[in-house]
Enzyme design. Structure first.
Site, short mmCIF file in Angstrom:
data_model
loop_
_atom_site.label_atom_id
_atom_site.label_comp_id
_atom_site.label_asym_id
_atom_site.label_seq_id
_atom_site.Cartn_x
_atom_site.Cartn_y
_atom_site.Cartn_z
N GLU A 1 33.43 8.98 -10.52
CA GLU A 1 33.26 7.55 -10.81
C GLU A 1 31.76 7.28 -10.76
OE1 GLU A 1 35.68 5.85 -11.86
OE2 GLU A 1 37.27 7.25 -11.34
N LEU A 2 31.17 7.10 -11.94
CA LEU A 2 29.70 7.09 -12.03
C LEU A 2 29.19 5.71 -12.43
CD1 LEU A 2 29.41 10.60 -13.73
CD2 LEU A 2 29.45 10.03 -11.30
N GLU B 1 21.52 2.02 -15.90
CA GLU B 1 22.18 1.11 -14.97
C GLU B 1 21.13 0.59 -13.98
OE1 GLU B 1 26.10 1.14 -12.11
OE2 GLU B 1 24.82 2.92 -12.11
N CYS C 1 28.97 -0.85 -9.87
CA CYS C 1 28.97 -0.20 -11.18
C CYS C 1 29.51 -1.11 -12.28
CB CYS C 1 29.81 1.07 -11.12
SG CYS C 1 29.14 2.32 -10.02
N GLY D 1 29.29 7.83 -7.32
CA GLY D 1 27.85 7.75 -7.13
C GLY D 1 27.11 7.82 -8.45
N SER D 2 25.95 8.40 -8.42
CA SER D 2 25.08 8.39 -9.60
C SER D 2 25.53 9.40 -10.64
CB SER D 2 23.64 8.68 -9.20
OG SER D 2 23.47 10.05 -8.89
#
Length: 481
Positions: A249-250, A381, A287, A229-230
């Site tokens: 996992e960003l 992002e 992402c 996520g963020s």
């Protein structure tokens, strides 16, 4: 009238006292109503997982592998149904939704294969020093404990699969929390897992509200957290539980570098098509979508018009239409945020080459040039269908531009030169370098993750299995080696 979907508590269906609606970001229609677990039911799920840890870890490999194979096969059988569900709750064009189901099929198949290979152990002679004569070390991996898997909305099936499948493969229980906007795909996995012989308590799918997460994150019976996520939420989780094992996992700010040797018309057409497709697939909500194009000055003037034309050729509209390439963002607020960032960049001096228009939750595929370095869209992002293009002089400047970001997930480098490929692999501060293509390529069996603010740890079935386990050594003494 849509019925209320039950959740999965310790391997069985259950309902709570309240429910929430899941609506389509495309047309606002009701997709489903989902029951919400009570605090007592969440506690029951965690207690059941904690209680079954030893039993599940001792489950024979063939039992775990058979369960994983079963889910993989059932996903194949229900592909169209599940793809339609993903498209409805997420707004993802149906062709991309079908592809997501296909990837989840592979994830469970890979996990079944890894479960059969897992924990054979590694033997190490210790008589390399005199004090180790007659001694042998055997190292195997054992589960750290129950996993709390927190999945995002953008790949509502496959990123749930990347939490669940490795946990089953190593024999560790998992509590899966799907994203509130897209819980139905995760609940489908519960249906398929319920058809297997896995121990009761070894898995739960709990669509709890985000404000209930801190209590789960803090629970000592959940020593492993796998979050996608963020950046803000991910590091807040890690900071709140510094003694837990966290895989994060960003975000990313994916760069596609087009170097001087990628210069033929065929080369540039290929690069433009791939860049246009993968800056806009999932409406840019990936992402590793292409957000930045960094092109050598020698090819820039020829490449950019090709990119603009390829972006304008992307078909936008109804995600149920097989011809649609770009659907809506997850909700109107997300589209308004993208709109605000583009407007800010244009006011600061960026050139709008195409796009720049919003309609409800949809935002037109957009290309910007001459974007000031201090604008939000340069630094953060975007998570939307927006692409920036930049001219550089040579390889060194290109690689420096890639690294000039707080993110480091993946990068794509268009070059034919093998030496350049190896220099890129060494120089770029990212978790993955894709040569001859965009940064958006991901194979579900390879290690996937980033550096800097893009997170810690790796997904990809075998690599997640490593994160869910730790090494334990046994020393045997008095052996005739």
């Amino acid at each position: 009238m849509t019925s209320t979907h039950a959740f999965w508590l310790a391997g069985r269906q259950a309902t709570g006292e309240d429910a929430f609606d899941v609506t389509s970001p495309w047309d606002g229609r009701l997709v489903g109503s989902v029951s919400i677990p009570t605090d007592a039911q969440v506690e029951e799920a965690v207690a059941a997982a904690y209680a079954v840890e030893a039993e599940f870890a001792a489950t024979p490999a063939h039992v775990r592998a058979a369960a994983l194979d079963h889910v993989s096969k059932r996903l194949v059988e229900r592909t169209e149904e599940i793809a339609q569900l993903i498209s409805a709750e997420n707004g993802k064009p149906i062709k991309w939704a079908r592809g997501e189901v296909g990837r989840a099929v592979s994830v469970f198949r890979f996990a079944a294969e890894e479960a059969r290979r897992f924990n054979g152990g590694e033997a190490q002679r210790l008589d390399t020093d005199a004090g180790g004569v007659g001694r042998l070390a055997l190292t195997r991996r054992f589960p750290r404990g129950t996993v709390l898997g927190i999945a995002p909305f953008n790949f509502p099936l496959n990123l749930c699969a990347h939490k669940v499948a490795p946990a089953i493969a190593v024999g560790t229980p998992i509590i899966l929390k799907p994203a509130p906007a897209t819980p139905l795909s995760g609940l489908i996995l519960g249906e398929l897992l319920a058809e297997t012989d896995l121990p009761a308590g070894s898995w739960s799918v709990l669509p709890v509200a985000n404000d209930k997460m801190p209590a789960l994150v803090q629970d000592e019976r959940l020593p492993v957290i796998s979050f996608t996520g963020s950046e803000t939420v991910g590091y807040a989780i890690m900071d709140s539980v510094p003694r837990k094992h966290c895989t994060l996992e960003l975000g990313g700010n994916g760069a596609a570098v087009v170097l001087a040797d990628w210069a033929s018309d065929e080369d540039l057409d290929w690069a433009a098509t791939r860049i246009a497709t993968f800056s806009n697939y999932q409406a840019g909500q990936s992402c590793i979508s292409v957000q930045r194009v960094i092109a050598d000055a020698s090819v820039y003037e020829r490449l950019v018009p090709k990119i603009v034309a390829a972006v304008e050729a992307q078909v936008t509209g109804d995600p149920n239409d097989a011809a649609t390439d770009v659907g809506p963002l997850v909700n109107e607020d997300a589209a308004k945020r993208v709109e605000a960032w583009v407007d800010e960049a244009v006011k600061a001096g960026a050139s709008l080459l195409t796009g720049g228009k919003r309609e409800g939750a949809s935002y037109a595929p957009t290309v910007l040039a001459d974007v000031p370095a201090d604008t939000t869209i340069s630094c953060e992002e975007v998570f939307g269908p927006v692409l920036t293009v930049r001219r550089v002089e040579g390889e060194a400047e290109a690689f420096a531009a890639v690294n000039d970001s707080k993110y480091g997930l993946q990068a794509g480098v268009f070059t034919h030169d093998l030496q350049t490929a190896f220099r890129a692999h060494r120089a770029l501060e990212v978790g993955g370098v894709v040569v001859g293509d965009v940064p958006s390529y991901r194979a579900d069996q390879m290690p996937y993750g980033g550096v800097k603010q893009s997170g810690v740890g790796r997904e990809g079935v075998r690599f997640a299995m490593d994160d869910y386990t730790y090494e334990r050594v046994m020393v045997l003494t008095g052996l005739a080696l």
